[in-house]
Structure formats: C-alpha cells, structure tokens
Design a protein around this motif. Structure first.
Motif, mmCIF file in Angstrom:
data_model
loop_
_atom_site.group_PDB
_atom_site.id
_atom_site.type_symbol
_atom_site.label_atom_id
_atom_site.label_comp_id
_atom_site.label_asym_id
_atom_site.label_seq_id
_atom_site.Cartn_x
_atom_site.Cartn_y
_atom_site.Cartn_z
ATOM 1 N N VAL A 147 8.620 19.605 7.860
ATOM 2 C CA VAL A 147 7.746 20.544 7.157
ATOM 3 C C VAL A 147 8.570 21.683 6.564
ATOM 4 C CG1 VAL A 147 5.939 22.259 7.495
ATOM 5 C CG2 VAL A 147 5.667 19.957 8.438
ATOM 6 N N ASP A 148 9.517 22.206 7.324
ATOM 7 C CA ASP A 148 10.355 23.306 6.817
ATOM 8 C C ASP A 148 11.168 22.856 5.601
ATOM 9 O OD1 ASP A 148 9.401 24.950 8.787
ATOM 10 O OD2 ASP A 148 11.165 24.762 10.091
ATOM 11 N N ALA A 149 11.696 21.627 5.645
ATOM 12 C CA ALA A 149 12.486 21.131 4.519
ATOM 13 C C ALA A 149 11.619 20.937 3.283
ATOM 14 C CB ALA A 149 13.166 19.823 4.907
ATOM 15 N N LEU A 150 10.399 20.425 3.469
ATOM 16 C CA LEU A 150 9.490 20.231 2.343
ATOM 17 C C LEU A 150 9.015 21.561 1.773
ATOM 18 C CD1 LEU A 150 7.376 17.263 3.753
ATOM 19 C CD2 LEU A 150 8.941 17.151 1.805
ATOM 20 N N ALA A 151 8.614 22.480 2.652
ATOM 21 C CA ALA A 151 8.099 23.769 2.189
ATOM 22 C C ALA A 151 9.190 24.614 1.553
ATOM 23 C CB ALA A 151 7.456 24.515 3.357
ATOM 24 N N GLY A 152 10.417 24.482 2.068
ATOM 25 C CA GLY A 152 11.519 25.281 1.543
ATOM 26 C C GLY A 152 12.185 24.686 0.323
ATOM 27 N N GLY A 153 11.850 23.455 -0.031
ATOM 28 C CA GLY A 153 12.399 22.835 -1.230
ATOM 29 C C GLY A 153 13.735 22.149 -1.049
ATOM 30 N N THR A 154 14.271 22.097 0.182
ATOM 31 C CA THR A 154 15.531 21.382 0.378
ATOM 32 C C THR A 154 15.317 19.872 0.403
ATOM 33 O OG1 THR A 154 15.315 21.590 2.786
ATOM 34 C CG2 THR A 154 16.558 23.307 1.632
ATOM 35 N N LEU A 155 14.071 19.451 0.600
ATOM 36 C CA LEU A 155 13.704 18.038 0.516
ATOM 37 C C LEU A 155 12.541 17.919 -0.450
ATOM 38 C CD1 LEU A 155 13.834 15.069 1.529
ATOM 39 C CD2 LEU A 155 12.194 15.731 3.305
ATOM 40 N N ARG A 156 12.725 17.120 -1.494
ATOM 41 C CA ARG A 156 11.660 16.940 -2.491
ATOM 42 C C ARG A 156 11.261 15.475 -2.519
ATOM 43 N NH1 ARG A 156 12.713 20.219 -8.004
ATOM 44 N NH2 ARG A 156 10.537 19.609 -8.221
ATOM 45 N N LEU A 157 9.999 15.232 -2.234
ATOM 46 C CA LEU A 157 9.456 13.883 -2.288
ATOM 47 C C LEU A 157 8.471 13.828 -3.443
ATOM 48 C CD1 LEU A 157 8.683 13.300 1.500
ATOM 49 C CD2 LEU A 157 10.688 12.552 0.231
ATOM 50 N N GLY A 158 8.654 12.889 -4.343
ATOM 51 C CA GLY A 158 7.746 12.805 -5.480
ATOM 52 C C GLY A 158 8.102 11.643 -6.372
ATOM 53 N N ALA A 159 7.373 11.559 -7.477
ATOM 54 C CA ALA A 159 7.544 10.435 -8.390
ATOM 55 C C ALA A 159 8.958 10.360 -8.952
ATOM 56 C CB ALA A 159 6.531 10.544 -9.536
ATOM 57 N N PRO A 185 0.845 -1.198 0.000
ATOM 58 C CA PRO A 185 0.000 0.000 0.000
ATOM 59 C C PRO A 185 0.880 1.247 0.000
ATOM 60 C CG PRO A 185 0.013 -1.033 2.170
ATOM 61 C CD PRO A 185 0.752 -1.958 1.249
ATOM 62 N N ARG A 186 0.660 2.116 -0.954
ATOM 63 C CA ARG A 186 1.529 3.286 -1.099
ATOM 64 C C ARG A 186 0.742 4.565 -0.826
ATOM 65 N NH1 ARG A 186 5.098 0.464 -5.807
ATOM 66 N NH2 ARG A 186 6.556 -0.543 -4.365
ATOM 67 N N THR A 187 0.930 5.596 -1.596
ATOM 68 C CA THR A 187 0.325 6.882 -1.265
ATOM 69 C C THR A 187 0.032 7.662 -2.542
ATOM 70 O OG1 THR A 187 0.617 8.939 0.019
ATOM 71 C CG2 THR A 187 2.567 8.032 -1.051
ATOM 72 N N VAL A 188 -0.885 8.616 -2.454
ATOM 73 C CA VAL A 188 -1.139 9.533 -3.562
ATOM 74 C C VAL A 188 -0.416 10.858 -3.358
ATOM 75 C CG1 VAL A 188 -3.388 8.540 -4.136
ATOM 76 C CG2 VAL A 188 -3.250 10.397 -2.458
ATOM 77 N N ASP A 189 0.199 11.038 -2.183
ATOM 78 C CA ASP A 189 0.849 12.312 -1.855
ATOM 79 C C ASP A 189 2.041 12.011 -0.949
ATOM 80 O OD1 ASP A 189 1.594 14.775 -0.602
ATOM 81 O OD2 ASP A 189 -0.363 15.615 -1.094
#
Length: 499
Positions: free
Chosen positions: A396-408, A319-323
């Motif tokens: 949250v700060d890393a995701l919002a600031g773009g230093t951490l990118r999670l995606g396809a 089971p994975r995720t949509v986001d």
C-alpha cells in the motif's frame, strides 16, 4: 494462416486478400481493408461483395484509415471491431501506449501525459506509433472518440451536445465535423438509421451496450472465477450477470456483464458520462475480450496432454481486473488462505475504508478502497498474521507513494522486479498479479496448489522446476494454459453460477 498474421500483418497482401475473400471474423481488428474506388474501409468479415484485389489497400488501424481519408463502412461497422490482440500480449512501447490510449490517457492528459507515463519523448512515441499503426496518438484517440460518439448516438436518446461532451470532444462543432468525416453521415442521420433505437429517455448515466469478441469464448471459468471470488459490497452475481462497482477518472460507476452466444451484454451506470470510453475499455480488459483464442488454442493443442482440455472447451479467457491496485491488494490478502477467507478479509477492508455508493438495482455498497485510502489504516486492526500485515502495508505504501505503479502502461519486467523487492512477495504473488492485473499472457504459476493438483492428475511433472520446463512449449500463452489446468478441478471458479 493465423501464424503469419502478427506484426506487420497488413503488409502481407496475399494473406489479407484471402482473409477478406473468406470473410473470416477471426481477423477483425487485426487489419482493415480500405477500398480505393469507394473511399470506405471495412473489417475483413464485411458481408458485402469483396472488391477487386487491385482496389484494396490494407491498413493496421481504423485511425490509419481515417487519417488516409477513408470513411467507415455503414454495413460492417469496422470501428466496432474487437481490438487488436497485439496490445494484450505485447510488452513493448507501442503496446503500452495503445493500452494507455484505450484507457483515455490522451484525452485526459494529452500526448505529454502519455509520454510522461511511458518515460519516452513525445517524438519517440509519435514515430513508433506512426511506423506501426499509421497514425499518431492524437489520431488514435480521435478514432476512439468517434467510436464512442457513434455508440452514444445510436444507443441512447441523449442530446447531441451531451454526447459530444461525454465522448471527449472539445466542442459540438468538432463532434459534428468528426462524425461526418469518419462515418459519412451527420449525427442525426446516424441516429435515424440505428436499428431498434428506443426513443425513451434512459436513466441518467445508464448505457446498454453489446461488447464484441473473437469466437470462441468459453464463459464458465471466466465468469465463474469472478463470481466465486467476488468481494461483498464491491461485486456480486445477480440475475445471470456479474456486477461490480468501478472507480473511474471522473467519478464512479456500476457495471453488469452477462455472457451471450455472440457478445457480452453490458449495462453501465456512470456518475459522469465522460468515463464511458474508459469504463468500456476496462470491462473489455476484465473479460479478456480482445484475445485471439484461435492462436492461443492452436499453440496449446500441440501438447498432447493439453489438447483434450482445449478441445473440450475452447476459447478460455484469463479473468483479469478493472483496477490493478485493487487486485494487488486482494492477491496479498489471498496468500495461503482459501477463497472464502480472502473474500472475508477484503470485505472487511471495504467496509472500513471503501467509499459508499448507491445501487438501486442490486446489493453493491462500496468502491474498493484506493491505495491512498488504505495508507491510513492501522495494521493492528487487520485479522492477519504479522508477516502478512507487513506485506500489505509495504504494498500500500509503495502504491500510494508512487514508487510502484500498476496500470495499463506498466512495464511488465520492471513491475515484476519492484514487486519481488517488497517483503512477502514471492513468485506466486508476483505472477498472479502479472497474469491478472498486468495482463501478461505468459505468466505462469508452477507452485499454485490448483496447478500442481492438475499436473498430478494429468501425469505432468509435479515439481515446479520440472513443470516450468515442460511449460516452455506452451509459451507465450502459459497464462491460458493455467486456465485449462485449473478447469480440471471441481472448484466453483470453474463453473458458470446458477442464475
């Protein structure tokens, strides 16, 4: 035979011919059969009489077939095959590019946007995709648009102009020309030929679809996990279906997914129809529908301890995720607490920071808040230990600031390293995110409580180091081994919910 059908499988003519003659659906999506004498291309399981071997040529993608001038078979509909499992279990440039193309990046941002996300030049990406798939990013995206257009033509009563727009075409003329070229029929002829087509106008933005998969598929742990961990307001189990809200590039949506013997029933309601292709791609990823369960289970059966578990319920999916960002936040909220407590923490975030949505058909109320929305939260309002609050706000700060990118298109190794550098991130949290958000099929959780309980029950090594050493024989499918280990427990995540 399956072991040889991996990289460059379409170049092994003898194996491909045998697969076509056996009409084995397990190979659908792995390669395509183009027939020189008819100018059409088929999936390996096409029910038509197989052509003579000398008239067959084998290509690695539908886009390559279309680029070579072949039209899709009207009988087996090869454009609707399950996607290649390669893009799920590989972490190289081609696989990352294919996952991003499936997520609609080329349609939204062009090839330059794709190259920017991957960190390679457009020439490098074009060259590697052509070498392996016989088509570049524009051709691959065009094939995807054609498939979406056909789906809309055949399953809705939308006007053709609306379909052209929703499928991502720049003009109605381009839409008409592409459909004729790819399918050998006009859009109107496609609609007339569609079986069981309803003429009633659908609800605005509503689409009813059938999502194919490679058999076998065991739905219990897949839907059981999603239902048992559902965040109130964002997810629910209702009338035999898992329902949830979706944050999409052009708007939002609600999806209902229900297991059927030979497909997944999917009902999508979208605020903007341009998001249809992306929504389908994310739902397939959520349910791991492009997996190759035969290859996975064959490998795991080589361990005499796992073999009985696989034989009892073959075809378990991860089971994975949509986001991906949403899942990372939820993984932190779930550190060292029960499933119920993690749901409660997440529901509070949703109620305080999520964007409200209307759901006339059920009880969904919000989108899960984005990292940008969560960046404004006051950590003092979180009913969490101080160390957990620091972990969450750092993420949250890393995701919002773009230093951490999670995606396809995430680089799995680089993302793991960035996660481990955050305070409060250890191997369990990092590999949970790698397994369910990044889609790494070899992610392993030797310190997980459920895995360790299963190990003791099955007389497997009980220490993380010894269990990891034993699990080397399960590679590259250790994430699937985790599903079989978890299934030995009587936790609700392992059972299909009651209707």
């Amino acid at each position: 035979m399956l072991d040889g059908m991996r990289n460059g499988m379409h170049t092994d003519t003898e194996r491909c011919v045998r697969a076509v003659r056996s009409r084995d659906g397990r190979f659908d999506g792995w390669f395509f059969t183009a027939v020189r004498t008819t100018g059409i291309y088929c999936r390996p399981s096409c029910p038509a009489v197989p052509p003579k071997p000398e008239n067959m040529t084998f290509l690695p993608s539908a886009a390559a077939c279309q680029r070579a001038g072949f039209r899709a078979c009207k009988r087996c509909r090869p454009d609707t095959s399950p996607g290649s499992p390669e893009w799920n279990h590989r972490a190289d440039l081609v696989a990352r590019a294919m996952r991003l193309i499936g997520d609609g990046v080329v349609d939204r941002e062009g090839v330059t946007g794709l190259s920017a996300r991957l960190g390679y030049s457009t020439r490098q990406i074009e060259r590697q995709l052509l070498a392996e798939l016989g088509a570049g990013p524009l051709a691959l995206a065009r094939a995807q648009r054609a498939q979406t257009a056909r789906l809309l033509v055949e399953t809705t009563a939308l006007p053709m102009a609306d379909i052209a727009f929703a499928a991502g075409f720049a003009s109605v003329r381009t839409f008409n020309d592409t459909v004729r070229e790819v399918f050998g029929l006009t859009p109107g002829e496609l609609r007339t030929r569609a079986p069981g087509r309803g003429d009633a106008a659908p609800a605005p933005g509503a689409f009813t679809l059938r999502l194919p998969f490679r058999a076998p598929l065991h739905p219990d742990n897949l839907f059981g996990h999603l239902a048992a961990t559902a965040v109130p307001g964002v997810e629910e189990w209702s009338d035999g279906a898992y329902r949830r809200t979706l944050r999409l590039p052009h708007g939002h949506g609600i999806v209902a997914l229900a297991p059927r013997p030979d497909h997944i029933a999917c009902r999508l309601t979208l605020s903007d129809p341009r998001d249809l292709t992306v929504a389908i791609s994310r739902c397939r990823r959520l349910l791991d529908l492009d997996a190759d369960p035969v290859a996975v289970d064959e490998q795991l059966r080589t361990d005499p301890v796992l073999a009985p578990l696989v034989d009892k319920a073959p075809g378990r999916r991860v089971p994975r995720t949509v986001d991906e960002a949403e899942f990372a936040v939820r993984a932190v909220l779930g550190q060292q607490v029960s499933t119920a407590a993690a749901r409660t923490h997440a529901a509070r975030l949703v109620a305080a920071h999520g964007e409200p949505v209307d759901d006339p058909e059920g009880g969904l109320t919000h989108l899960f808040p984005s990292p940008q929305e969560l960046a404004a939260l006051d950590p003092g309002t979180l009913a969490l230990p101080r160390s957990r609050r620091a972990t969450l706000t750092s993420l949250v700060d890393a995701l919002a600031g773009g230093t951490l990118r999670l995606g396809a298109g995430s680089d799995w190794a680089e993302t793991r390293a960035r996660l481990l550098a955050l305070p409060g991130f250890g191997p369990w949290t990092t590999d949970t995110i790698a397994m369910r958000a990044l889609g790494d099929p070899d992610a392993f959780l030797p310190t997980d409580l459920g895995v360790r309980r299963a190990a003791r029950r099955l007389d497997l090594p009980s220490t993380p180091a010894a269990l990891t050493a034993r699990a080397a024989a399960w590679r590259p499918w250790r994430a699937y081994a985790v599903q079989y280990l978890w299934a030995t427990d009587d936790h609700p995540v392992n059972f299909l919910p009651a209707h």
